[in-house]
Design a protein around this motif. Sequence first.
Motif, mmCIF file in Angstrom:
data_model
loop_
_atom_site.group_PDB
_atom_site.id
_atom_site.type_symbol
_atom_site.label_atom_id
_atom_site.label_comp_id
_atom_site.label_asym_id
_atom_site.label_seq_id
_atom_site.Cartn_x
_atom_site.Cartn_y
_atom_site.Cartn_z
ATOM 1 N N THR A 179 -2.923 3.715 -3.238
ATOM 2 C CA THR A 179 -3.020 2.856 -3.957
ATOM 3 C C THR A 179 -2.347 1.504 -3.384
ATOM 4 O OG1 THR A 179 -0.674 3.339 -4.593
ATOM 5 C CG2 THR A 179 -2.305 4.137 -6.323
ATOM 6 N N ALA B 37 -12.971 5.369 -5.798
ATOM 7 C CA ALA B 37 -12.123 4.287 -5.985
ATOM 8 C C ALA B 37 -12.245 3.615 -7.355
ATOM 9 C CB ALA B 37 -12.468 3.295 -4.740
ATOM 10 N N PHE C 17 -10.652 0.098 -9.646
ATOM 11 C CA PHE C 17 -9.584 -1.040 -9.654
ATOM 12 C C PHE C 17 -9.292 -1.394 -11.086
ATOM 13 C CE2 PHE C 17 -9.040 -5.573 -9.172
ATOM 14 C CZ PHE C 17 -8.165 -5.656 -8.100
ATOM 15 N N ASP C 18 -8.166 -1.622 -11.398
ATOM 16 C CA ASP C 18 -7.782 -1.890 -12.658
ATOM 17 C C ASP C 18 -6.485 -2.808 -12.760
ATOM 18 O OD1 ASP C 18 -7.838 -1.505 -15.723
ATOM 19 O OD2 ASP C 18 -6.133 -0.227 -15.433
ATOM 20 N N VAL D 214 0.840 -0.991 -0.086
ATOM 21 C CA VAL D 214 0.061 0.031 -0.005
ATOM 22 C C VAL D 214 1.086 1.128 -0.030
ATOM 23 C CG1 VAL D 214 -1.764 1.455 1.298
ATOM 24 C CG2 VAL D 214 -1.797 -1.173 1.236
ATOM 25 N N GLU D 215 0.691 2.290 -0.939
ATOM 26 C CA GLU D 215 1.315 3.526 -0.880
ATOM 27 C C GLU D 215 0.275 4.574 -0.905
ATOM 28 O OE1 GLU D 215 2.632 5.819 -4.484
ATOM 29 O OE2 GLU D 215 4.368 4.262 -4.021
ATOM 30 N N GLU E 95 -1.526 -2.597 -4.403
ATOM 31 C CA GLU E 95 -1.464 -3.701 -5.331
ATOM 32 C C GLU E 95 -1.871 -4.876 -4.653
ATOM 33 O OE1 GLU E 95 2.680 -4.287 -6.256
ATOM 34 O OE2 GLU E 95 2.870 -1.907 -6.320
ATOM 35 N N VAL F 58 -4.523 -3.289 -9.364
ATOM 36 C CA VAL F 58 -4.391 -2.202 -8.723
ATOM 37 C C VAL F 58 -5.447 -1.420 -8.295
ATOM 38 C CG1 VAL F 58 -2.734 0.004 -8.396
ATOM 39 C CG2 VAL F 58 -2.036 -2.000 -10.064
ATOM 40 N N LEU F 59 -5.912 -1.296 -6.966
ATOM 41 C CA LEU F 59 -6.775 -0.426 -6.369
ATOM 42 C C LEU F 59 -6.144 0.953 -6.295
ATOM 43 C CD1 LEU F 59 -9.720 -0.224 -4.779
ATOM 44 C CD2 LEU F 59 -8.463 -0.723 -2.868
ATOM 45 N N THR F 60 -6.756 2.260 -6.665
ATOM 46 C CA THR F 60 -6.675 3.491 -6.412
ATOM 47 C C THR F 60 -7.813 4.050 -5.868
ATOM 48 O OG1 THR F 60 -5.311 3.314 -8.447
ATOM 49 C CG2 THR F 60 -5.712 5.728 -7.532
ATOM 50 N N VAL G 203 -4.093 10.238 -2.281
ATOM 51 C CA VAL G 203 -4.362 9.138 -3.196
ATOM 52 C C VAL G 203 -3.555 8.214 -2.708
ATOM 53 C CG1 VAL G 203 -3.896 8.003 -5.516
ATOM 54 C CG2 VAL G 203 -4.335 10.610 -5.206
ATOM 55 N N SER H 3 -9.199 7.922 -4.208
ATOM 56 C CA SER H 3 -8.770 9.349 -4.015
ATOM 57 C C SER H 3 -9.804 9.797 -3.132
ATOM 58 C CB SER H 3 -8.734 10.091 -5.493
ATOM 59 O OG SER H 3 -8.161 9.387 -6.378
#
Length: 155
Positions: free
Chosen positions: A58, A122, A124-125, A46-47, A60, A128-130, A56, A132
């Motif tokens: 993200t 949010a 999901f691609d 997680v970042e 993995e 990778v979950l992003t 933001v 904001s």
Amino acid sequence: MMPRLPVPRGEPSTDLFGTLQREVNRVFDQMFGGMALPASGFAPSVEMRETEQGVVVTAELPGLEEKDVEVALEGDVLTISGEKKQEKSEEKEGFHLSERSYGSFRRAIRLPWPANPAEASAAFDKGVLTISLKRPPEAAAKVNRIPIGGTPPAG
């Protein structure tokens, strides 16, 4: 008598186990720089980065699908949780191999300010979950300038 834990902002004091879980997560995040310890073999990376608009986050999550992941926001705590299921079956001449592995995870991330869920998004691609999260107006960065000049104070 059990020791009293500090109650985070805006949370009822009756949720002792929830408070304990958040405090343990916070301590581990401080000790290990945000690395997750695997609960059952799976620990997503997680970042979190701060932008002018907000934060933001993200994560993995390889091998997971959107339906396997849950995102929750409560005050200044963002929680990402889910379950990874993997099944492999192979049949060859004379034998049958079947492997299954399951692992769940839960990451609680303390934000620099309470966020409004209505202004969060949010996506999901490809594993990778992003997420904001918009910075609330009252949390705008304030700079207090200190004038430079004159002679240093005596002391």
